[in-house]
Write a protein that holds these residues in place. Structure first.
Motif, PDB file in Angstrom:
ATOM      1  N   THR A  28      -9.827  -4.631  -6.398  1.00 32.73           N
ATOM      2  CA  THR A  28      -9.391  -3.558  -5.519  1.00 32.73           C
ATOM      3  C   THR A  28      -8.174  -2.889  -6.135  1.00 32.73           C
ATOM      4  O   THR A  28      -7.474  -3.477  -6.955  1.00 32.73           O
ATOM      5  N   PHE A  29      -7.927  -1.663  -5.768  1.00 31.88           N
ATOM      6  CA  PHE A  29      -6.707  -0.984  -6.186  1.00 31.88           C
ATOM      7  C   PHE A  29      -5.522  -1.662  -5.516  1.00 31.88           C
ATOM      8  O   PHE A  29      -5.639  -2.224  -4.445  1.00 31.88           O
ATOM      9  N   TYR A  32      -4.737   1.171  -1.596  1.00 35.61           N
ATOM     10  CA  TYR A  32      -6.030   1.814  -1.481  1.00 35.61           C
ATOM     11  C   TYR A  32      -6.309   2.285  -0.066  1.00 35.61           C
ATOM     12  O   TYR A  32      -5.514   2.081   0.853  1.00 35.61           O
ATOM     13  N   THR A  33      -7.435   2.928   0.049  1.00 37.21           N
ATOM     14  CA  THR A  33      -7.930   3.448   1.326  1.00 37.21           C
ATOM     15  C   THR A  33      -9.238   2.750   1.649  1.00 37.21           C
ATOM     16  O   THR A  33     -10.087   2.570   0.783  1.00 37.21           O
ATOM     17  N   HIS A  98     -14.389   1.823  -0.078  1.00 36.58           N
ATOM     18  CA  HIS A  98     -13.085   1.543  -0.691  1.00 36.58           C
ATOM     19  C   HIS A  98     -12.781   2.634  -1.700  1.00 36.58           C
ATOM     20  O   HIS A  98     -13.666   3.071  -2.443  1.00 36.58           O
ATOM     21  N   PRO A 100      -9.233   4.902  -3.889  1.00 38.61           N
ATOM     22  CA  PRO A 100      -7.809   4.949  -4.224  1.00 38.61           C
ATOM     23  C   PRO A 100      -6.965   5.352  -3.024  1.00 38.61           C
ATOM     24  O   PRO A 100      -7.460   5.861  -2.029  1.00 38.61           O
ATOM     25  N   ALA A 101      -5.660   5.172  -3.184  1.00 40.00           N
ATOM     26  CA  ALA A 101      -4.763   5.325  -2.048  1.00 40.00           C
ATOM     27  C   ALA A 101      -4.733   6.737  -1.477  1.00 40.00           C
ATOM     28  O   ALA A 101      -4.786   6.922  -0.262  1.00 40.00           O
ATOM     29  N   TYR A 111     -14.664   7.844  -2.606  1.00 37.79           N
ATOM     30  CA  TYR A 111     -14.722   6.394  -2.488  1.00 37.79           C
ATOM     31  C   TYR A 111     -15.521   5.837  -3.666  1.00 37.79           C
ATOM     32  O   TYR A 111     -16.497   6.444  -4.112  1.00 37.79           O
TER      33      TYR A 111
END
Length: 124
Positions: A28-29, A32-33, A98, A100-101, A111
């Protein structure tokens, strides 16, 4: 690569509630978002909700605002979607994503990882 596993879908009567879960693992980053989208038969994907993991900012689609709540558990790397006052039009396959922020949370093109989807059916 990130792996996402959704759970919690099912059949519920109108007015009822369900809680969906999405557990993230793998790469995962660091920030993240996480978002939820849904797709009903014969319709386009629709943005439901998203959360910025670090800041906790939340975003909702117009059709679910006030009824659905997105939340996260940092320790479990899990995002939840609490769905209340469900309507038949909420019936769809719900997907967890999922990204990046600092993506636009309602744009699914940003995503980079998706779960397999979980079916939610709301009977009238």
């Amino acid at each position: 690569q990130v792996q996402l596993v959704e759970s919690g879908g099912g059949l519920v009567q109108a007015g009822g509630s369900l809680r969906l879960s999405c557990a993230a693992s793998g790469r995962t980053f660091s920030s993240y978002t996480m978002g939820w989208f849904r797709q009903a038969p014969g319709k386009e994907h629709e943005f439901v909700a998203a959360i910025r993991w670090s800041a906790g900012n939340t975003y909702y689609g117009a059709s679910v605002k006030g009824r659905f709540t997105i939340a996260r558990d940092n320790a479990e790397n899990t995002v939840y979607l609490q769905m209340n006052s469900l309507k038949p039009e909420d019936t769809a396959v719900y997907y967890c994503g999922h990204g990046p922020a600092y993506i636009s949370p309602s744009n699914r093109d940003f995503y980079d990882g998706w779960g397999q989807g979980t079916q939610v059916t709301v009977s009238s």
